[in-house]
Design a protein around this motif. Structure first.
Motif, PDB file in Angstrom:
ATOM      1  N   LEU A  52      17.073   3.018 -18.386  1.00 30.31           N
ATOM      2  CA  LEU A  52      15.834   3.796 -18.420  1.00 30.31           C
ATOM      3  C   LEU A  52      14.626   2.884 -18.215  1.00 30.31           C
ATOM      4  N   ALA A  53      14.628   1.727 -18.860  1.00 25.53           N
ATOM      5  CA  ALA A  53      13.521   0.774 -18.696  1.00 25.53           C
ATOM      6  C   ALA A  53      13.410   0.317 -17.248  1.00 25.53           C
ATOM      7  N   ALA A  54      14.541   0.056 -16.598  1.00 26.82           N
ATOM      8  CA  ALA A  54      14.508  -0.364 -15.199  1.00 26.82           C
ATOM      9  C   ALA A  54      13.985   0.760 -14.307  1.00 26.82           C
ATOM     10  N   LEU A  55      14.387   1.981 -14.603  1.00 26.80           N
ATOM     11  CA  LEU A  55      13.894   3.132 -13.839  1.00 26.80           C
ATOM     12  C   LEU A  55      12.378   3.250 -13.933  1.00 26.80           C
ATOM     13  N   ILE A  56      11.847   3.069 -15.134  1.00 22.91           N
ATOM     14  CA  ILE A  56      10.394   3.149 -15.335  1.00 22.91           C
ATOM     15  C   ILE A  56       9.694   2.055 -14.543  1.00 22.91           C
ATOM     16  N   ALA A  57      10.229   0.842 -14.607  1.00 19.82           N
ATOM     17  CA  ALA A  57       9.600  -0.291 -13.932  1.00 19.82           C
ATOM     18  C   ALA A  57       9.562  -0.087 -12.417  1.00 19.82           C
ATOM     19  N   PHE A  58      10.674   0.304 -11.825  1.00 23.03           N
ATOM     20  CA  PHE A  58      10.694   0.514 -10.377  1.00 23.03           C
ATOM     21  C   PHE A  58       9.875   1.741  -9.973  1.00 23.03           C
ATOM     22  N   HIS A  59       9.878   2.763 -10.812  1.00 21.11           N
ATOM     23  CA  HIS A  59       9.046   3.942 -10.531  1.00 21.11           C
ATOM     24  C   HIS A  59       7.572   3.550 -10.455  1.00 21.11           C
ATOM     25  N   ASN A  60       7.127   2.743 -11.396  1.00 21.36           N
ATOM     26  CA  ASN A  60       5.738   2.290 -11.398  1.00 21.36           C
ATOM     27  C   ASN A  60       5.411   1.496 -10.134  1.00 21.36           C
ATOM     28  N   ALA A  61       6.352   0.675  -9.684  1.00 23.53           N
ATOM     29  CA  ALA A  61       6.126  -0.117  -8.475  1.00 23.53           C
ATOM     30  C   ALA A  61       5.955   0.781  -7.255  1.00 23.53           C
ATOM     31  N   VAL A  62       6.837   1.766  -7.111  1.00 25.40           N
ATOM     32  CA  VAL A  62       6.753   2.687  -5.975  1.00 25.40           C
ATOM     33  C   VAL A  62       5.443   3.466  -6.012  1.00 25.40           C
ATOM     34  N   ALA A  63       5.084   3.971  -7.186  1.00 29.19           N
ATOM     35  CA  ALA A  63       3.860   4.762  -7.317  1.00 29.19           C
ATOM     36  C   ALA A  63       2.642   3.961  -6.880  1.00 29.19           C
ATOM     37  N   ARG A  64       2.610   2.671  -7.202  1.00 27.06           N
ATOM     38  CA  ARG A  64       1.457   1.836  -6.851  1.00 27.06           C
ATOM     39  C   ARG A  64       1.443   1.490  -5.368  1.00 27.06           C
ATOM     40  N   TYR A  65       2.599   1.385  -4.752  1.00 22.26           N
ATOM     41  CA  TYR A  65       2.607   1.202  -3.300  1.00 22.26           C
ATOM     42  C   TYR A  65       2.079   2.445  -2.601  1.00 22.26           C
ATOM     43  N   PHE A  66       2.519   3.617  -3.036  1.00 24.17           N
ATOM     44  CA  PHE A  66       1.990   4.857  -2.463  1.00 24.17           C
ATOM     45  C   PHE A  66       0.473   4.920  -2.650  1.00 24.17           C
ATOM     46  N   PHE A  67       0.012   4.568  -3.843  1.00 27.51           N
ATOM     47  CA  PHE A  67      -1.419   4.586  -4.132  1.00 27.51           C
ATOM     48  C   PHE A  67      -2.177   3.653  -3.190  1.00 27.51           C
ATOM     49  N   SER A  68      -1.684   2.437  -3.047  1.00 27.06           N
ATOM     50  CA  SER A  68      -2.374   1.439  -2.230  1.00 27.06           C
ATOM     51  C   SER A  68      -2.487   1.892  -0.781  1.00 27.06           C
ATOM     52  N   LEU A  69      -1.410   2.459  -0.247  1.00 30.96           N
ATOM     53  CA  LEU A  69      -1.409   2.895   1.149  1.00 30.96           C
ATOM     54  C   LEU A  69      -2.237   4.162   1.341  1.00 30.96           C
ATOM     55  N   GLY A  70      -2.240   5.047   0.332  1.00 31.31           N
ATOM     56  CA  GLY A  70      -3.075   6.238   0.422  1.00 31.31           C
ATOM     57  C   GLY A  70      -4.546   5.896   0.317  1.00 31.31           C
ATOM     58  N   ARG A  71      -4.894   4.954  -0.544  1.00 36.27           N
ATOM     59  CA  ARG A  71      -6.276   4.542  -0.729  1.00 36.27           C
ATOM     60  C   ARG A  71      -6.872   4.019   0.572  1.00 36.27           C
ATOM     61  N   GLU A  72      -6.061   3.326   1.360  1.00 41.27           N
ATOM     62  CA  GLU A  72      -6.559   2.752   2.608  1.00 41.27           C
ATOM     63  C   GLU A  72      -6.317   3.653   3.809  1.00 41.27           C
ATOM     64  N   ALA A  73      -5.761   4.868   3.570  1.00 42.55           N
ATOM     65  CA  ALA A  73      -5.492   5.852   4.629  1.00 42.55           C
ATOM     66  C   ALA A  73      -4.442   5.386   5.625  1.00 42.55           C
ATOM     67  N   VAL A  74      -3.638   4.395   5.251  1.00 38.85           N
ATOM     68  CA  VAL A  74      -2.497   4.019   6.077  1.00 38.85           C
ATOM     69  C   VAL A  74      -1.450   5.123   6.014  1.00 38.85           C
ATOM     70  N   LEU A  75      -1.311   5.742   4.846  1.00 40.26           N
ATOM     71  CA  LEU A  75      -0.561   6.981   4.648  1.00 40.26           C
ATOM     72  C   LEU A  75      -1.588   8.044   4.242  1.00 40.26           C
ATOM     73  N   PRO A  76      -1.183   9.315   4.140  1.00 40.86           N
ATOM     74  CA  PRO A  76      -2.150  10.359   3.790  1.00 40.86           C
ATOM     75  C   PRO A  76      -2.989   9.991   2.570  1.00 40.86           C
ATOM     76  N   ARG A  77      -4.297  10.256   2.639  1.00 42.88           N
ATOM     77  CA  ARG A  77      -5.226   9.841   1.597  1.00 42.88           C
ATOM     78  C   ARG A  77      -4.901  10.435   0.231  1.00 42.88           C
ATOM     79  N   TRP A  78      -4.278  11.603   0.214  1.00 44.95           N
ATOM     80  CA  TRP A  78      -4.023  12.225  -1.088  1.00 44.95           C
ATOM     81  C   TRP A  78      -3.072  11.389  -1.944  1.00 44.95           C
ATOM     82  N   LEU A  79      -2.306  10.484  -1.313  1.00 40.54           N
ATOM     83  CA  LEU A  79      -1.429   9.604  -2.089  1.00 40.54           C
ATOM     84  C   LEU A  79      -2.234   8.613  -2.928  1.00 40.54           C
TER      85      LEU A  79
END
Length: 522
Positions: A319-346
């Motif tokens: 469960l701890a590993a799942l949380i850690a990797f989930h957080n990593a993925v969420a922040r990559y989506f955020f970073s790419l959405g913030r810069e509009a490399v992927l849809p901005r809503w991310l």
């Protein structure tokens, strides 16, 4: 967005409206929340110490037949320590939740950075979603053995997914606190296994597993290929650089600390387990019992209660590993959405907690889809209860590790590219020697994983999956490079800000001097 600005300094980008009443479009992550210890726990959680001992160490002994498994963790720890030299210096200069994405964009170019970001997304998602396979199996087995409840693996996986998803849309310090408790308990049970092993030692306290001749032997490639997966997640400290206190110092310190702890702890535990079973018997015992070896050993020498506690903590380790990797993925989506490399809503974050809510929900949605797909396809499988472990877990986590090792090697090249342009007072060791050696070493491990991929996924003989899965991972990165070229041609305003967090930042001279760097832009 300035990487060091406060949330109030970052209004929504032009043309972006608020995502909802509870979300702010690209409003910024929660600033200066995490301490160095919190960051170390988040990093180590992704490596899942108890899971590595029960699954990784025993599988490596069983598959390779080599006794020198502990030395693999020592060698890989040294290699990743070399990587951390340049990586830490880079993290002191660039503060971005995209980590690999931002570093490679800076050192090798924006298109390569976008390709790296897509490769990171598919690799981290594969690692995270694959873990639901073994988590669902482990939780269902525990519930049936101890409570008599027959729960399908996919139901247990989805229950875990709900917990992970709720933490993902909460403040990051809540996840850090939960993980700190779970990881501390993991370490405790592994230490107990080590102590019992050394106390039992049927063949005495033997140094045989630490002899070079037991490591430098046919099969060494598979040992290293298995071993590197145990470290995956060690690089995730930079992903939290926008949320940690004093990122210029905290991220390098946390990364070095995590690598050191993981290498020493895993090597010591792998050696202790071999001593506890007996060096002459460890390979045969691992082949007979597989991941259950640790629990069978505890039942024999520690009693049923200790085994029950260890099995519960095995589930919480996952469960701890799942949380850690989930957080990593969420922040990559955020970073790419913030810069509009992927849809901005991310790039949308929670108004109150500044969590990357859109990225978190997206990752949870992908996990639900894949868990359901494997649940449907696995119905009635001849693999029986082990289906999610031998397919969802084995296939995806090894594919994810394959992609991440490739990214580590490319990031080492990016470090050299960055410091070639702007040495900033760093020594030749930091700028060239350490990253050069890590690039060569990680490139070699990448090739070993590719060559041994059929062994890693448990295929009996050559398997199409050994070609298809690595190809999918690399093709995703290539598609990202193509998308980068599209942005360069059609959306030059977006392309110009790739890897910058939305805007260029000048690191103050005083701050960069105290961190041992010169003035840089990012």
């Amino acid at each position: 967005m300035s990487a060091n600005a406060t949330p109030s300094d970052n209004p929504p980008a032009p043309g972006n409206s608020t995502a909802s009443g509870h979300l702010a479009q690209s409003g910024g992550l929660d600033r200066r929340t995490l301490t160095v210890p919190s960051l170390v726990f988040l990093i180590i959680a992704a490596s899942a110490p108890l899971t590595v001992l029960a699954g990784g160490v025993t599988s490596t002994y069983a598959v390779t037949g080599l006794l020198g498994v502990p030395l693999a963790y020592v060698g890989l720890g040294l290699l990743l320590g070399l990587f951390a030299v340049g990586y830490g210096a880079m993290s002191a200069r660039i503060t971005n939740a995209g980590a690999f994405y931002a570093y490679i964009a800076d050192g090798l170019g924006p298109r390569q950075g976008i390709g790296a970001s897509w490769l990171a997304l598919v690799s981290y998602n594969a690692m995270q979603i694959g873990l639901y396979g073994i988590f669902g199996f482990a939780l269902s087995s525990l519930l049936e053995a101890r409570l008599g409840l027959a729960v399908p693996w996919w139901a247990s996986a989805l229950a875990g997914l709900v917990v992970v998803g709720l933490l993902g849309i909460s403040r990051v310090d809540l996840s850090a606190k939960v993980i700190a408790v779970l990881v501390a308990l993991e370490f405790l049970v592994v230490i107990v296994v080590d102590v019992v092993s050394l106390a039992v030692a049927p063949e005495g306290i033997s140094a045989a597993p630490l002899m070079p001749g037991e490591f430098f032997a046919p099969g060494i490639g598979a040992v290293l290929a298995f071993g590197i997966a145990a470290f995956m997640g060690f690089e995730s400290g930079a992903i939290y650089s926008e949320e940690v206190r004093d990122p210029a110092r905290s991220v390098p310190r946390a990364t070095f600390t995590a690598v050191g702890i993981i290498a020493v702890f895993y090597a010591g535990s792998a050696w202790a387990l071999a001593v506890g079973i007996g060096p002459s018997s460890i390979v045969a015992a691992a082949r007979e019992n597989g991941p259950d070896l640790v629990f069978v050993f505890l039942t024999t020498h520690g009693g049923v209660l200790l085994t029950d506690i260890a099995q519960v903590l095995f589930v919480t380790s996952l469960l701890a590993a799942l949380i850690a990797f989930h957080n990593a993925v969420a922040r990559y989506f955020f970073s790419l959405g913030r810069e509009a490399v992927l849809p901005r809503w991310l790039g949308a974050v929670g108004r109150a907690n500044h969590a990357p809510v859109a990225g978190s929900l997206t990752q949870s949605g992908l996990a639900v889809v894949l868990v359901v797909v494997f649940a449907v396809t696995g119905e009635g499988s001849e693999l029986g209860p082990l289906f999610p472990v031998l397919t969802l877990f084995t296939w995806l986590t090894n594919a994810g590790a394959f992609g991440l090792v490739f990214l580590l090697a490319v990031t080492s090249l990016a470090v050299m590219g960055h410091f070639r342009r702007d040495p900033g007072g760093h020594s030749v060791w930091v700028r060239w020697i350490a990253p050069g050696l890590s690039a060569a070493g990680l490139g070699a491990v990448f090739v070993l994983i590719l060559v041994n991929f059929d062994v890693l996924i448990g295929a009996e003989g050559p398997s199409p999956l050994a070609v298809v899965m690595p190809a999918i991972v690399l093709a995703t990165g290539a598609a990202g490079v193509v998308w980068g070229e599209h942005l360069r041609r059609r959306r030059p305003d977006v392309f110009a800000r790739v890897g910058t967090g939305g805007t260029a930042e000048v690191v103050p001279a005083a701050a960069s001097s105290s961190a041992g760097t010169g003035d840089v832009r990012r």
